[in-house]
Design a protein around this motif. Sequence first.
Motif, PDB file in Angstrom:
ATOM      1  N   UNK A  58      40.528 -20.297  13.441  1.00 55.84           N
ATOM      2  CA  UNK A  58      41.163 -19.840  14.679  1.00 55.84           C
ATOM      3  C   UNK A  58      42.100 -18.658  14.406  1.00 55.84           C
ATOM      4  N   UNK A  59      42.847 -18.715  13.302  1.00 59.23           N
ATOM      5  CA  UNK A  59      43.849 -17.688  13.019  1.00 59.23           C
ATOM      6  C   UNK A  59      43.237 -16.369  12.555  1.00 59.23           C
ATOM      7  N   UNK A  60      42.232 -16.433  11.702  1.00 61.30           N
ATOM      8  CA  UNK A  60      41.666 -15.221  11.111  1.00 61.30           C
ATOM      9  C   UNK A  60      41.155 -14.221  12.157  1.00 61.30           C
ATOM     10  N   UNK A  61      40.440 -14.661  13.204  1.00 60.46           N
ATOM     11  CA  UNK A  61      39.951 -13.685  14.189  1.00 60.46           C
ATOM     12  C   UNK A  61      41.068 -12.993  14.975  1.00 60.46           C
ATOM     13  N   UNK A  62      42.297 -13.502  14.916  1.00 57.85           N
ATOM     14  CA  UNK A  62      43.401 -12.892  15.639  1.00 57.85           C
ATOM     15  C   UNK A  62      44.017 -11.717  14.891  1.00 57.85           C
ATOM     16  N   UNK A  63      43.633 -11.520  13.634  1.00 59.00           N
ATOM     17  CA  UNK A  63      44.207 -10.467  12.801  1.00 59.00           C
ATOM     18  C   UNK A  63      43.365  -9.190  12.875  1.00 59.00           C
ATOM     19  N   UNK A  64      43.995  -8.024  12.710  1.00 62.98           N
ATOM     20  CA  UNK A  64      43.255  -6.754  12.785  1.00 62.98           C
ATOM     21  C   UNK A  64      42.155  -6.651  11.734  1.00 62.98           C
ATOM     22  N   UNK A  65      42.420  -7.140  10.510  1.00 67.18           N
ATOM     23  CA  UNK A  65      41.374  -7.182   9.466  1.00 67.18           C
ATOM     24  C   UNK A  65      41.463  -8.518   8.758  1.00 67.18           C
ATOM     25  N   UNK A  66      40.427  -8.866   8.044  1.00 71.99           N
ATOM     26  CA  UNK A  66      40.410 -10.141   7.341  1.00 71.99           C
ATOM     27  C   UNK A  66      41.508 -10.188   6.280  1.00 71.99           C
ATOM     28  N   UNK A  67      42.213 -11.310   6.155  1.00 69.10           N
ATOM     29  CA  UNK A  67      43.246 -11.421   5.122  1.00 69.10           C
ATOM     30  C   UNK A  67      42.635 -11.323   3.728  1.00 69.10           C
ATOM     31  N   UNK A  68      43.341 -10.660   2.828  1.00 69.66           N
ATOM     32  CA  UNK A  68      42.896 -10.617   1.432  1.00 69.66           C
ATOM     33  C   UNK A  68      43.143 -11.953   0.746  1.00 69.66           C
ATOM     34  N   UNK A  69      44.163 -12.678   1.232  1.00 68.28           N
ATOM     35  CA  UNK A  69      44.533 -13.952   0.611  1.00 68.28           C
ATOM     36  C   UNK A  69      44.859 -14.980   1.692  1.00 68.28           C
ATOM     37  N   UNK A  70      44.332 -16.191   1.534  1.00 66.31           N
ATOM     38  CA  UNK A  70      44.724 -17.334   2.357  1.00 66.31           C
ATOM     39  C   UNK A  70      45.032 -18.466   1.390  1.00 66.31           C
ATOM     40  N   UNK A  71      46.328 -18.763   1.244  1.00 73.02           N
ATOM     41  CA  UNK A  71      46.797 -19.697   0.213  1.00 73.02           C
ATOM     42  C   UNK A  71      47.204 -21.016   0.868  1.00 73.02           C
ATOM     43  N   UNK A  72      46.229 -21.818   1.224  1.00 72.46           N
ATOM     44  CA  UNK A  72      46.500 -23.062   1.950  1.00 72.46           C
ATOM     45  C   UNK A  72      47.119 -24.137   1.069  1.00 72.46           C
ATOM     46  N   UNK A  73      46.982 -24.005  -0.241  1.00 73.14           N
ATOM     47  CA  UNK A  73      47.443 -25.061  -1.138  1.00 73.14           C
ATOM     48  C   UNK A  73      48.912 -24.920  -1.527  1.00 73.14           C
ATOM     49  N   UNK A  74      49.598 -23.901  -1.070  1.00 70.70           N
ATOM     50  CA  UNK A  74      51.003 -23.715  -1.436  1.00 70.70           C
ATOM     51  C   UNK A  74      51.916 -24.487  -0.486  1.00 70.70           C
ATOM     52  N   UNK A  75      52.982 -25.043  -1.050  1.00 71.15           N
ATOM     53  CA  UNK A  75      54.026 -25.724  -0.283  1.00 71.15           C
ATOM     54  C   UNK A  75      55.353 -25.034  -0.567  1.00 71.15           C
ATOM     55  N   UNK A  76      56.327 -25.145   0.340  1.00 75.58           N
ATOM     56  CA  UNK A  76      57.646 -24.568   0.053  1.00 75.58           C
ATOM     57  C   UNK A  76      58.203 -25.095  -1.266  1.00 75.58           C
ATOM     58  N   UNK A  77      58.797 -24.197  -2.056  1.00 70.27           N
ATOM     59  CA  UNK A  77      59.326 -24.558  -3.373  1.00 70.27           C
ATOM     60  C   UNK A  77      60.824 -24.282  -3.432  1.00 70.27           C
ATOM     61  N   UNK A  78      61.535 -25.169  -4.122  1.00 76.33           N
ATOM     62  CA  UNK A  78      62.974 -24.972  -4.293  1.00 76.33           C
ATOM     63  C   UNK A  78      63.266 -23.684  -5.056  1.00 76.33           C
ATOM     64  N   UNK A  79      62.354 -23.269  -5.951  1.00 72.07           N
ATOM     65  CA  UNK A  79      62.571 -22.032  -6.706  1.00 72.07           C
ATOM     66  C   UNK A  79      62.682 -20.836  -5.766  1.00 72.07           C
ATOM     67  N   UNK A  80      61.802 -20.756  -4.775  1.00 73.81           N
ATOM     68  CA  UNK A  80      61.862 -19.647  -3.813  1.00 73.81           C
ATOM     69  C   UNK A  80      63.075 -19.776  -2.899  1.00 73.81           C
ATOM     70  N   UNK A  81      63.412 -21.003  -2.534  1.00 76.23           N
ATOM     71  CA  UNK A  81      64.613 -21.229  -1.734  1.00 76.23           C
ATOM     72  C   UNK A  81      65.846 -20.766  -2.507  1.00 76.23           C
ATOM     73  N   UNK A  82      65.875 -21.042  -3.812  1.00 78.71           N
ATOM     74  CA  UNK A  82      67.007 -20.616  -4.650  1.00 78.71           C
ATOM     75  C   UNK A  82      67.100 -19.095  -4.739  1.00 78.71           C
ATOM     76  N   UNK A  83      65.950 -18.416  -4.797  1.00 81.48           N
ATOM     77  CA  UNK A  83      65.943 -16.945  -4.828  1.00 81.48           C
ATOM     78  C   UNK A  83      66.525 -16.374  -3.535  1.00 81.48           C
ATOM     79  N   UNK A  84      66.071 -16.908  -2.403  1.00 80.57           N
ATOM     80  CA  UNK A  84      66.552 -16.403  -1.118  1.00 80.57           C
ATOM     81  C   UNK A  84      68.015 -16.782  -0.898  1.00 80.57           C
ATOM     82  N   UNK A  85      68.409 -17.945  -1.388  1.00 85.54           N
ATOM     83  CA  UNK A  85      69.797 -18.383  -1.231  1.00 85.54           C
ATOM     84  C   UNK A  85      70.757 -17.492  -2.007  1.00 85.54           C
ATOM     85  N   UNK A  86      70.332 -16.994  -3.158  1.00 83.10           N
ATOM     86  CA  UNK A  86      71.199 -16.097  -3.924  1.00 83.10           C
ATOM     87  C   UNK A  86      71.504 -14.831  -3.119  1.00 83.10           C
TER      88      UNK A  86
END
Length: 235
Positions: free
Chosen positions: A172-200
Amino acid sequence: MTVILALDTSTPACSVALNIDGVVLEDFRMAPRLHNDLILPMVDQILSQAGLSLSDIDAIAFGRGPGSFTGLRISAGVVQGLAFGADLPVIPISTLAALSLEGFQKTGQNNWLAALDARMGEIYMGGYRVNKVEGRYEIEPLIAECVVKPAALSAFSINFDGVGSGWCYEDVLTPLLPILPAHILTDLAPRAACIAELAMLEFQKGEMLSSYDAIPTYLRDEISWEKQAPRIGKR
C-alpha cells in the motif's frame, strides 16, 4: 565528560545504551513480554560494564513513543523512578526519529518514512530527513507523527526509504511514493543506541524535562497528554 543513559521498550525489542561523549555502548535484545523483568538488570549491567554509577549520568533518555502502550508505560515508569531518585533531567525521544537515524546509519540514505505496526489495520508514521555534518547528526521532521490507516494516505511529494514494522503494508505504501524505495527495512526496531545519539543533541541544546514529565506519546490517546511540559535548563 557528558554521559547519557537511554532506554527503549516501545516494541518487542528491549534495549539500553550509554552515550559517553559520543562513544555509545548498547545492550539490545528481542524480548517480547519480558521488558519488565529485563530493563533494570540491563541498566545495572551496562553501567557496570562502563565502570559508572547512576550518579555519573547527566540525563536519562527514553523512547517516548509511539509504540506499544504497555512498553511505553514500562520505560516511562522506570525513567521517572531512576531520574527522580538521582535528581536527573529526562530527554524524551521519538521512536520514529530513532528508527530513521538507524536507517541512515545502515544505508547512508537521507529521507525516511518510519512506520510501526499499530495493529487494528493502522500504522504509526512519521517522515524525517537525516544527515551528518562534521560528525554531528542532524534530523529534520518532514511529516508529522500520526496514526493512520495506510489505505487512507494520499500520495507523497517526497521520496522516502522505508523503515520499521509498519512497512508490512509495503504493497500500500510503495505506490504512494514518487519512485520505488531503494531500501525497505522492516526488520528494524527502535534502539536505545539511536535514542542516546539523538538525546545527546537535545542535551547540548539544553532541551530537557523534569522527571515528573517523562510522559509517553501514544498518538491514539493524545487528549490525556496534551499539556505542554515545562523545559528545564541544561545542567
